[in-house]
Design an enzyme around this catalytic site. Structure first.
Site, mmCIF file in Angstrom:
data_model
loop_
_atom_site.group_PDB
_atom_site.id
_atom_site.type_symbol
_atom_site.label_atom_id
_atom_site.label_comp_id
_atom_site.label_asym_id
_atom_site.label_seq_id
_atom_site.Cartn_x
_atom_site.Cartn_y
_atom_site.Cartn_z
ATOM 1 N N ARG A 166 0.832 -1.215 0.000
ATOM 2 C CA ARG A 166 0.000 0.000 0.000
ATOM 3 C C ARG A 166 0.867 1.267 0.000
ATOM 4 N NH1 ARG A 166 -2.937 -3.736 -0.438
ATOM 5 N NH2 ARG A 166 -5.052 -3.991 0.396
ATOM 6 N N SER A 238 -10.338 -0.858 4.077
ATOM 7 C CA SER A 238 -9.546 -1.062 5.295
ATOM 8 C C SER A 238 -9.087 0.292 5.818
ATOM 9 C CB SER A 238 -8.310 -1.901 5.002
ATOM 10 O OG SER A 238 -8.670 -3.167 4.518
ATOM 11 N N GLU A 334 -4.428 3.229 6.932
ATOM 12 C CA GLU A 334 -4.226 2.980 5.510
ATOM 13 C C GLU A 334 -4.834 4.133 4.718
ATOM 14 O OE1 GLU A 334 -5.618 1.607 2.050
ATOM 15 O OE2 GLU A 334 -5.938 -0.397 2.873
HETATM 16 N N1 EPU Z 1 -10.295 -11.061 10.609
HETATM 17 C C1 EPU Z 1 -10.930 -11.170 11.826
HETATM 18 N N2 EPU Z 1 -11.910 -10.274 12.127
HETATM 19 C C2 EPU Z 1 -12.254 -9.288 11.273
HETATM 20 C C3 EPU Z 1 -11.596 -9.165 10.039
HETATM 21 C C4 EPU Z 1 -10.612 -10.066 9.724
HETATM 22 O O1 EPU Z 1 -10.648 -12.053 12.609
HETATM 23 O O2 EPU Z 1 -13.164 -8.525 11.621
HETATM 24 C C5 EPU Z 1 -9.280 -12.063 10.240
HETATM 25 C C6 EPU Z 1 -9.816 -13.000 9.163
HETATM 26 O O3 EPU Z 1 -10.521 -14.068 9.718
HETATM 27 C C7 EPU Z 1 -8.541 -13.448 8.486
HETATM 28 C C8 EPU Z 1 -7.651 -12.228 8.577
HETATM 29 O O4 EPU Z 1 -8.164 -11.433 9.634
HETATM 30 O O5 EPU Z 1 -7.947 -14.494 9.220
HETATM 31 C C9 EPU Z 1 -7.578 -11.438 7.270
HETATM 32 O O6 EPU Z 1 -8.892 -10.977 6.933
HETATM 33 P P1 EPU Z 1 -9.353 -10.692 5.426
HETATM 34 O O7 EPU Z 1 -9.038 -11.830 4.555
HETATM 35 O O8 EPU Z 1 -10.766 -10.223 5.488
HETATM 36 O O9 EPU Z 1 -8.409 -9.529 4.917
HETATM 37 P P2 EPU Z 1 -7.740 -8.277 5.651
HETATM 38 O O10 EPU Z 1 -6.327 -8.615 5.962
HETATM 39 O O11 EPU Z 1 -8.595 -7.824 6.764
HETATM 40 C C10 EPU Z 1 -6.745 -7.296 3.441
HETATM 41 C C11 EPU Z 1 -6.704 -5.980 2.740
HETATM 42 C C12 EPU Z 1 -8.027 -5.750 2.009
HETATM 43 C C13 EPU Z 1 -8.213 -6.872 1.004
HETATM 44 C C14 EPU Z 1 -8.214 -8.206 1.748
HETATM 45 C C15 EPU Z 1 -8.251 -9.378 0.815
HETATM 46 C C16 EPU Z 1 -5.240 -4.503 3.979
HETATM 47 C C17 EPU Z 1 -5.150 -3.362 4.929
HETATM 48 N N3 EPU Z 1 -6.475 -4.900 3.688
HETATM 49 O O12 EPU Z 1 -7.754 -7.217 4.450
HETATM 50 O O13 EPU Z 1 -7.896 -4.521 1.290
HETATM 51 O O14 EPU Z 1 -9.427 -6.732 0.299
HETATM 52 O O15 EPU Z 1 -6.990 -8.329 2.513
HETATM 53 O O16 EPU Z 1 -7.028 -9.478 0.141
HETATM 54 O O17 EPU Z 1 -4.219 -4.995 3.522
HETATM 55 C C18 EPU Z 1 -8.272 -2.182 1.425
HETATM 56 O O18 EPU Z 1 -7.054 -2.048 1.263
HETATM 57 O O19 EPU Z 1 -9.030 -1.202 1.573
HETATM 58 C C19 EPU Z 1 -8.831 -3.523 1.482
HETATM 59 C C20 EPU Z 1 -10.130 -3.742 1.677
#
Ligand code: EPU
Length: 340
Positions: A166, A238, A334
């Site tokens: 990012r 995010s 972010e």
């Molecule tokens: N999780 C939780 N609780 C929550 C949210 C997530 O326990 O409320 C856990 C999930 O169970 C999983 C892990 O956290 O084990 C990762 O969650 P998720 O796959 O939903 O992705 P994220 O890491 O929360 C990132 C990006 C998103 C992108 C997704 C999918 C960042 C800051 N965010 O989110 O990007 O869509 O992966 O690749 O890197 C954005 O940048 O605006 C964005 C939405």
């Protein structure tokens, strides 16, 4: 087309739906309009300048007492082709997801995992948008634009954009100085699907197996199940980055919190899941007034309607403090926060 406004409401220009005003707002559809405008706008160098795309990654905590520039340059054009690739130049003002849809329609591979990300094409390299194991930097050939310091038009090859998680040169040395007007992408004719993230592979298989349309459909379904539609509920995706820590820190955290998701991030580092950390602190689904934390994804802060930028900002600070107190991990925003 050019448009110049004073005391302009930015509510429609940020997906969090925050009411904030720009002292000056200039929108243009052709690169040539920008130097002409600046040359005729007295003392613009003395004002703070903000480059605004679709506003999908922006929090206005107060009014912006400066000049907002909105590069709304249109156009999608194939510029080159060889046996394996097609190069497409896209205007900064094109909607990102419309471009993904176009590529998928042509069976051009690479960015299908980035389906449904809100915002405009010009912001994609700035933020190095990423999702489901793909980052846009792997498909950017060059970024074209206008440098407001030197008054020159030039293009920057991907290798010099200093892309990171990012992150890019456009958020550092070239911040609010290099106005992206178009981006050249290099797409693959022979698509190699990247289905390793979460339940993406299972979702694709449920639809009938590897096929660029099924990948897009699966990504859209997964996103829609977790992420609120900014048209219906104000949000900026995010709100925080997933923190990257050295492996020693990650190991200690895992000892203390065995259920914590931890991903390798290369170079002796690990990535933590900010959403998980926030959820563990009890914030998921929280709401106070019109500011809240999304009930299905704790990493997403939401505006139920009339939250002010300050309301959202104060909520973010409380979350940061809680996560720090519980895990010793500092969450970094972010989204770009202005006027705090
Ligand atoms: N999780 C939780 N609780 C929550 C949210 C997530 O326990 O409320 C856990 C999930 O169970 C999983 C892990 O956290 O084990 C990762 O969650 P998720 O796959 O939903 O992705 P994220 O890491 O929360 C990132 C990006 C998103 C992108 C997704 C999918 C960042 C800051 N965010 O989110 O990007 O869509 O992966 O690749 O890197 C954005 O940048 O605006 C964005 C939405």
């Amino acid at each position: 087309m050019i448009r110049f406004e004073e005391n302009f409401s930015l509510k429609a220009f940020n997906t969090l739906g925050i009411e904030a005003k720009a002292r000056y707002f200039f929108e243009f559809t052709e690169m040539e309009d920008l130097p002409y405008f600046l040359a005729n706008f007295p003392d613009w160098e003395k004002l703070p300048v903000l480059l605004l795309g679709g506003g999908s990654n922006m929090l206005f905590v107060s009014d912006f007492d400066g000049l907002v520039l909105h590069a709304n340059v249109p156009g999608v054009q194939q510029v080159k082709e060889d046996r394996n690739h097609v190069w497409i130049e896209v205007g900064a003002g094109e909607n990102w997801d419309r471009f993904v849809e176009y590529c998928v329609g042509q069976w051009l591979g690479g960015i299908e995992n980035l389906s449904l990300i809100p915002g405009n094409v010009g912001a994609a390299p700035v933020q190095n948008i990423g999702a489901y194991g793909v980052e846009v930097c792997d498909y950017v050939e060059t970024v074209k634009g206008f440098d407001m310091k030197t008054f020159e038009e030039y293009e920057i090859p991907a290798s010099e954009c200093r892309f990171g998680y990012r992150d890019s040169i456009f958020k550092h040395e070239l911040k609010n100085r290099f106005v992206v007007t178009s981006v050249v992408f290099r797409l693959d004719k022979f698509v190699e699907y990247k289905l390793g993230y979460g339940d993406l592979k299972a979702e694709v298989e449920r639809r009938g197996g590897e096929n660029i349309h099924f990948v897009r459909d699966a990504v859209i379904a997964i996103r829609e199940s977790k992420l609120p539609d900014p048209e219906k509920l104000g949000n900026a995706g995010s709100f925080f980055k997933n923190p990257v820590v050295v492996n020693d820190v990650a190991t200690k955290l895992k000892d203390g919190f065995p259920a914590m998701p931890i991903y390798p991030a290369g170079d002796g580092e690990s990535k933590l899941a900010a959403g998980w950390l926030i959820e563990q602190c009890g914030w998921k689904g929280f709401r106070e007034g019109d500011a809240g934390v999304h009930e299905k994804q704790a990493l997403v802060l939401v505006n139920y309607g009339k939250a002010s930028g300050k309301d959202i900002f104060e909520l973010a600070v409380r979350i940061q403090q809680d996560v720090f107190n519980r895990f010793g991990v500092q969450l970094e925003p972010e989204v770009n926060i202005l006027g705090a």
